[in-house]
Write an enzyme that holds these catalytic residues in place. Structure first.
Site, PDB file in Angstrom:
ATOM      1  N   TYR A 178      41.069  40.874  21.455  1.00 38.70           N
ATOM      2  CA  TYR A 178      40.965  39.611  20.733  1.00 38.70           C
ATOM      3  C   TYR A 178      40.142  39.815  19.456  1.00 38.70           C
ATOM      4  CZ  TYR A 178      43.146  37.585  24.825  1.00 38.70           C
ATOM      5  OH  TYR A 178      44.038  37.300  25.821  1.00 38.70           O
ATOM      6  N   ARG A 226      31.366  39.926  26.895  1.00 43.81           N
ATOM      7  CA  ARG A 226      32.339  40.819  27.540  1.00 43.81           C
ATOM      8  C   ARG A 226      32.804  41.848  26.523  1.00 43.81           C
ATOM      9  NH1 ARG A 226      37.534  39.725  31.611  1.00 43.81           N
ATOM     10  NH2 ARG A 226      36.408  40.883  33.200  1.00 43.81           N
ATOM     11  N   ARG A 324      41.993  38.894  39.592  1.00 41.43           N
ATOM     12  CA  ARG A 324      43.157  38.754  40.461  1.00 41.43           C
ATOM     13  C   ARG A 324      42.825  38.619  41.951  1.00 41.43           C
ATOM     14  NH1 ARG A 324      46.335  43.911  38.516  1.00 41.43           N
ATOM     15  NH2 ARG A 324      44.168  44.606  38.398  1.00 41.43           N
TER      16      ARG A 324
END
Length: 645
Positions: A178, A226, A324
């Site tokens: 990003y 992050r 997940r």
């Protein structure tokens, strides 16, 4: 102290915020917000289960910081205006009411904008997937200095909105390709001003964003970042770069570093499929942990509590950030805390629901192993109003899920299976590169046994089903075969028979006819053997049709590394002692074959369903006997039949 996982369930602090355990929900886009980015009841309900499941801190999915180009995907959460604060407060309070620390990730998508142009980034370097989709329009505009100044302000105001809404921690997204990563990585940053070139210059934008956020929220409010340990790009960001960034952030007052890896172009390193190692990016967390004194999050395919405990107790990291696995079972933490690891619905890293059938298809997030994700109330298991005698025929994944669901609703369930419980899950999980499926097999069988399903080891016919109120047919598929001369020869075997213990293991020249998932997996399995060369013959223009994006990437690399020969657009005409004869572009040729494996598709076994239906029996057809599909289809159709029966 927890007797099962003492480190995992010990409290720890991020800044001045105490978190009751070391389990954090990693941020993942769900597509559950409203189209305008405001909080929806579906979004709140989804996160509510995570809090009830004893997750220590939830890092709410990325929220876009401006109304210009920072929004990446449809129904993405927004934090770009004060009007979002009320909804965000509803979400934050829901988590806090359940003793869960609410954190939210703020981001700008940069060049990774699924919505298409316009795009803005550090440099006019497009994401290849977007370039294929939109052409030159996908080349991002290079941010001007004035635009950078505005974005720094936008991030700061977004952090303040998060604090105002009641979030107790904010995470700045500086990973996964990003916008911030577009500055940090030399792969995407070709600027010649003071935001490009050296590490110090590439770090400048993140430094300004972090500093402005701290100015808005105050020194006592914890902000974490992050980072990708590496973006896995050629000439991209190295672990040495990331260690430098982490140290600089610590000096600025960063409360923790959340370590991931990869970008969307290197998706297999960001959302690791089952063919790659578990804990794929834990090495990077370990390297950063050795370089800083603030808490470090380890993330990436940490699917089992034993492994999570090992990472923490060995000092590799301070927190486990899971994405997940908590989609597959939002009660993962609670079950681990109670010593019920066998009851955790496992993430098998198939990426089928969370990627390929989620945002990639313009849908909200879902999961192979968790049919209720995003439909927590609509598809909840509720007691049956009338208890019935239910038969399930077939013990593959669809039959096991149907039987377990019906039993949980209070029905008396009998499961007929002539072979071992699990059906083709045994073959699907045989290769070591698909070992995660063994977790699903073990879980499904365990739940059926725990919930009182009676198992009868036989092939059920209509006469065996006469006394039941309802029947769920999960009889699966049978190989379609190949109607050409020599297909029944001694050197010809069904590919599914190779994917199991005791199957044929020939050396020399191996030919696999069929380049779908089963064919490719068979080819990869044998190509790893010494003194074996594999050729794939596929009728369609390309192999791996219907495979997930990550499977396609990984298997393509394996095929290349192991020297597999691939012929597409060809039609097999005969199999003989000299080899396999086929037509390709009007030319007839023969490839040598010491052994041939047929992977020419599967056909549903519907005879029992049709007979019962004709007899007026209340019957449901699920899994591959309904339509050949993947584990996702089997689990979901089986579960829904268990709700209806």
């Amino acid at each position: 102290m927890n007797p099962y996982y003492p480190t995992l369930f010990s409290p720890c602090k991020i800044g001045n915020v105490t978190i009751k355990n070391r389990i954090c929900k990693a941020p993942q886009t769900t597509g559950l917000s409203h189209m305008d980015g405001s909080v929806s009841s579906r979004l709140v309900r989804c996160y509510e289960d995570l809090a009830r499941g004893e997750v220590g801190m939830v890092i709410v999915e990325y929220a876009y910081v401006d109304r210009d180009c920072s929004k990446s995907a449809s129904n993405q959460l927004g934090i770009c205006d004060d009007e979002y604060i009320v909804g965000l407060g509803w979400l934050a309070d829901t988590l806090k009411n359940l003793d869960c620390v609410p954190c939210i990730q703020i981001e700008h998508c940069g060049r990774q904008r699924f919505l298409g142009p316009p795009m803005k980034s550090a440099s006019p370097n497009p994401w290849p997937l977007m370039y294929q989709r939109y052409g030159r329009a996908a080349i991002p505009a290079e941010l001007t200095l004035d635009e950078i100044d505005q974005l720094v302000e936008d991030f700061g105001k977004a952090a303040l909105r998060a604090k105002t809404a009641g979030f107790e921690v904010v995470e700045i997204h500086g990973a996964h390709g990003y916008l911030i990563t577009n500055f940090l990585s030399p792969f995407t940053n070709q600027r010649r001003d003071w935001y490009g070139g050296s590490r110090e210059n590439r770090f400048r934008f993140l430094e300004q964003v972090f500093t402005r956020c701290k100015e808005y929220v105050g020194e006592d409010f914890p902000i974490i970042v992050r980072l990708s340990g590496t973006d896995y790009e050629p000439d991209g960001m190295t672990i040495e770069d990331t260690i430098y960034y982490a140290r600089r952030l610590e000096a600025l007052g960063c409360a923790a570093i959340d370590v991931s890896g990869g970008d969307h172009h290197q998706m297999v390193h960001q959302v690791t499929p089952m063919q790659l190692s578990r804990g794929h990016n834990v090495w990077a967390a370990k390297a950063i942990k050795q370089a800083v004194s603030i808490p470090v999050f380890a993330t990436g395919s940490i699917t089992q509590p034993d492994y999570a405990e090992e990472i923490l107790s060995s000092g590799i990291a301070d927190f486990i950030s899971m994405g997940r696995p908590l989609l597959a079972d939002p009660y993962w933490a609670k079950k681990a805390m109670e010593g019920r690891a066998e009851d955790i619905s496992p993430c098998i890293r198939c990426n089928e629901g969370c990627l390929d059938r989620g945002n990639h298809l313009g849908k909200s997030i879902n999961c192979t192993m968790n049919p209720t994700l995003g439909f927590e109330d609509a598809l909840a298991i509720r007691p049956a109003q009338v208890k019935r005698r239910v038969a399930v025929v077939g013990g593959g994944p669809a039959g096991l899920k149907a039987a377990d669901t019906a039993a949980l609703r209070g029905h008396e369930v009998t499961l007929f299976e002539k072979r071992a419980l699990g059906g083709y899950l045994h073959e699907a999980s045989y290769p070591e590169f698909k070992a995660d499926i063994r977790d699903a097999l073990k879980y499904l069988v365990t739940q059926v046994n725990k919930h009182g399903v009676k198992v009868v080891e036989k092939e059920a016919g209509c006469e065996d089903l006469a006394g039941f109120d309802a029947v769920i047919v999960a009889t699966g598929t049978t190989p379609a075969g190949l109607p050409v001369p020599g297909a029944d020869g001694a050197n010809v075997t069904l590919a599914v028979d190779a994917l199991k213990e005791g199957g044929p293991r020939p050396d020399g020249e191996v030919v696999v006819i069929g380049g779908g998932l089963i064919g490719v997996e068979t080819a990869v399995l044998f190509s790893q053997r010494p003194q074996t060369h594999v050729t794939i013959l596929e009728m369609l223009p390309q192999i791996m049709n219907g495979c997930s994006d990550c499977d396609h990437i990984v298997y393509s690399e394996m095929i290349g590394e192991n020297g597999v020969t691939v012929h597409t657009g060809c039609r097999v005409t005969a199999i003989g002692p000299e080899g396999v004869t086929f037509e390709e572009k009007g030319r007839v040729q023969t490839v040598a074959a010491d052994h041939v494996f047929l992977a020419t598709g599967m056909k549903p076994q519907r005879a029992l369903f049709e007979a019962l239906q004709a007899a007026g029996v209340r019957v449901f057809n699920v899994g591959d006997s309904l339509a050949p599909g993947k584990i996702y289809d089997a689990i979901h159709t089986g579960y829904k039949a268990g709700l209806k029966v």
